[in-house]
Design a protein around this motif. Sequence first.
Motif, PDB file in Angstrom:
ATOM      1  N   PHE A   1       9.716  20.849  25.426  1.00 30.82           N
ATOM      2  CA  PHE A   1       9.053  19.833  24.721  1.00 30.82           C
ATOM      3  C   PHE A   1       9.961  19.453  23.508  1.00 30.82           C
ATOM      4  O   PHE A   1      10.575  20.054  22.969  1.00 30.82           O
ATOM      5  N   ALA A   2       9.612  18.019  23.352  1.00 34.77           N
ATOM      6  CA  ALA A   2      10.250  17.522  22.171  1.00 34.77           C
ATOM      7  C   ALA A   2       9.414  16.416  21.392  1.00 34.77           C
ATOM      8  O   ALA A   2       8.546  15.858  21.938  1.00 34.77           O
ATOM      9  N   GLU A   3       9.858  16.567  20.018  1.00 34.23           N
ATOM     10  CA  GLU A   3       9.084  15.522  19.042  1.00 34.23           C
ATOM     11  C   GLU A   3       9.859  14.496  19.008  1.00 34.23           C
ATOM     12  O   GLU A   3      10.947  14.469  18.651  1.00 34.23           O
ATOM     13  N   ILE A   4       8.866  13.304  18.999  1.00 37.69           N
ATOM     14  CA  ILE A   4       9.452  11.928  18.739  1.00 37.69           C
ATOM     15  C   ILE A   4       9.875  11.753  17.535  1.00 37.69           C
ATOM     16  O   ILE A   4       9.130  11.756  16.598  1.00 37.69           O
ATOM     17  N   SER A   5      11.160  11.274  17.351  1.00 32.32           N
ATOM     18  CA  SER A   5      11.801  11.077  15.782  1.00 32.32           C
ATOM     19  C   SER A   5      11.448   9.628  15.493  1.00 32.32           C
ATOM     20  O   SER A   5      10.829   9.288  14.555  1.00 32.32           O
ATOM     21  N   ARG A   6      11.724   8.909  16.468  1.00 31.21           N
ATOM     22  CA  ARG A   6      11.801   7.208  16.441  1.00 31.21           C
ATOM     23  C   ARG A   6      10.870   6.690  17.698  1.00 31.21           C
ATOM     24  O   ARG A   6      11.474   6.818  18.758  1.00 31.21           O
ATOM     25  N   GLY A   7       9.877   6.298  17.339  1.00 29.55           N
ATOM     26  CA  GLY A   7       8.864   6.094  18.519  1.00 29.55           C
ATOM     27  C   GLY A   7       9.342   4.464  19.029  1.00 29.55           C
ATOM     28  O   GLY A   7      10.264   3.929  18.437  1.00 29.55           O
ATOM     29  N   GLY A   8       8.569   4.408  20.231  1.00 34.63           N
ATOM     30  CA  GLY A   8       9.066   2.991  20.957  1.00 34.63           C
ATOM     31  C   GLY A   8       8.203   3.106  22.239  1.00 34.63           C
ATOM     32  O   GLY A   8       7.269   3.736  22.542  1.00 34.63           O
ATOM     33  N   VAL A   9       8.849   2.109  23.102  1.00 29.85           N
ATOM     34  CA  VAL A   9       8.271   2.099  24.249  1.00 29.85           C
ATOM     35  C   VAL A   9       9.067   2.511  25.596  1.00 29.85           C
ATOM     36  O   VAL A   9      10.540   1.991  25.375  1.00 29.85           O
ATOM     37  N   LEU A  10       8.657   3.488  26.174  1.00 29.19           N
ATOM     38  CA  LEU A  10       9.453   4.256  27.277  1.00 29.19           C
ATOM     39  C   LEU A  10       9.197   3.576  28.591  1.00 29.19           C
ATOM     40  O   LEU A  10       7.994   3.152  28.882  1.00 29.19           O
ATOM     41  N   GLU A  11      10.125   3.255  29.446  1.00 32.93           N
ATOM     42  CA  GLU A  11       9.815   2.555  30.821  1.00 32.93           C
ATOM     43  C   GLU A  11      10.394   3.186  31.752  1.00 32.93           C
ATOM     44  O   GLU A  11      11.662   3.870  31.685  1.00 32.93           O
ATOM     45  N   VAL A  12       9.829   3.186  33.145  1.00 36.38           N
ATOM     46  CA  VAL A  12      10.356   3.910  34.243  1.00 36.38           C
ATOM     47  C   VAL A  12      11.774   3.453  34.376  1.00 36.38           C
ATOM     48  O   VAL A  12      12.000   2.141  34.504  1.00 36.38           O
ATOM     49  N   GLY A  13      12.726   4.362  34.907  1.00 33.83           N
ATOM     50  CA  GLY A  13      14.165   3.775  34.830  1.00 33.83           C
ATOM     51  C   GLY A  13      14.903   3.956  33.847  1.00 33.83           C
ATOM     52  O   GLY A  13      16.093   3.777  33.624  1.00 33.83           O
ATOM     53  N   ASP A  14      14.527   4.288  32.582  1.00 30.32           N
ATOM     54  CA  ASP A  14      15.051   4.470  31.317  1.00 30.32           C
ATOM     55  C   ASP A  14      15.924   5.733  31.518  1.00 30.32           C
ATOM     56  O   ASP A  14      15.439   6.846  32.281  1.00 30.32           O
ATOM     57  N   GLU A  15      17.001   5.803  30.665  1.00 24.12           N
ATOM     58  CA  GLU A  15      17.938   7.036  30.898  1.00 24.12           C
ATOM     59  C   GLU A  15      17.465   7.898  29.792  1.00 24.12           C
ATOM     60  O   GLU A  15      17.314   7.588  28.698  1.00 24.12           O
ATOM     61  N   LEU A  16      17.782   9.252  29.926  1.00 23.43           N
ATOM     62  CA  LEU A  16      17.243  10.313  29.419  1.00 23.43           C
ATOM     63  C   LEU A  16      18.757  10.945  29.082  1.00 23.43           C
ATOM     64  O   LEU A  16      19.570  11.655  29.885  1.00 23.43           O
ATOM     65  N   TYR A  17      19.013  11.090  27.612  1.00 27.98           N
ATOM     66  CA  TYR A  17      20.240  11.615  27.191  1.00 27.98           C
ATOM     67  C   TYR A  17      20.160  12.915  26.414  1.00 27.98           C
ATOM     68  O   TYR A  17      19.236  12.762  25.331  1.00 27.98           O
ATOM     69  N   ALA A  18      20.500  14.118  26.759  1.00 27.36           N
ATOM     70  CA  ALA A  18      20.433  15.225  25.871  1.00 27.36           C
ATOM     71  C   ALA A  18      21.758  15.342  25.180  1.00 27.36           C
ATOM     72  O   ALA A  18      22.831  15.468  25.517  1.00 27.36           O
ATOM     73  N   GLY A  19      21.839  15.030  23.762  1.00 33.72           N
ATOM     74  CA  GLY A  19      23.147  14.725  22.976  1.00 33.72           C
ATOM     75  C   GLY A  19      23.588  13.579  23.591  1.00 33.72           C
ATOM     76  O   GLY A  19      23.073  12.468  23.888  1.00 33.72           O
ATOM     77  N   ASN A  20      25.054  13.753  23.875  1.00 36.69           N
ATOM     78  CA  ASN A  20      25.596  12.774  24.834  1.00 36.69           C
ATOM     79  C   ASN A  20      25.589  12.750  26.339  1.00 36.69           C
ATOM     80  O   ASN A  20      26.316  11.934  27.148  1.00 36.69           O
ATOM     81  N   ARG A  21      25.147  13.820  27.080  1.00 36.29           N
ATOM     82  CA  ARG A  21      24.827  14.224  28.349  1.00 36.29           C
ATOM     83  C   ARG A  21      23.788  13.426  28.825  1.00 36.29           C
ATOM     84  O   ARG A  21      22.612  13.444  28.551  1.00 36.29           O
ATOM     85  N   LEU A  22      24.248  12.620  30.001  1.00 35.75           N
ATOM     86  CA  LEU A  22      23.002  11.899  30.729  1.00 35.75           C
ATOM     87  C   LEU A  22      22.309  13.017  31.817  1.00 35.75           C
ATOM     88  O   LEU A  22      22.917  13.865  32.370  1.00 35.75           O
TER      89      LEU A  22
END
Length: 144
Positions: free
Chosen positions: A71-92
């Motif tokens: 689980f993650a808490e959103i720090s800066r909100g926005g719009v998420l779209e299918v196909g967006d990339e998720l990075y943990a730190g600098n790792r895709l």
Amino acid sequence: MPPTTSTLFSARSDVTAHWVAVMRHRRNDRALVPAPLRTRCLRAGEIHEFILCRPGTDPAEPMNEVSYLGFAEISRGGVLEVGDELYAGNRLVGTVHGFDEIHLPNHYNILVAVPELITGADAGLRPGEPLTMTAGADKKGHAL
């Protein structure tokens, strides 16, 4: 990071978050089918669950094999779209495959397509570490 573009938007900011709970759970009977939604708005302060999946060629076919990052808490909100990339730190980690609404209004399950299912514990994630969701390479605009 500078704003990115996508197929639907002329410009869009990254959504940022930090892990608040890391999971070590897997399931082989989840039967997840993403909701028919291409985008979701995520507000600062919300907490959402991130689930890894390996989608088949038929988007209507349920995905049984999944693993859980956490689980993650959103720090800066926005719009998420299918196909967006998720990075943990600098790792895709992978690309957003869809959204599961079974736990609303508590939280979304954000489904992330990956080649290999690992847990948040397997990945060495830690509470407080950042994650970023940004427009995927196929949706970044071209310079004028």
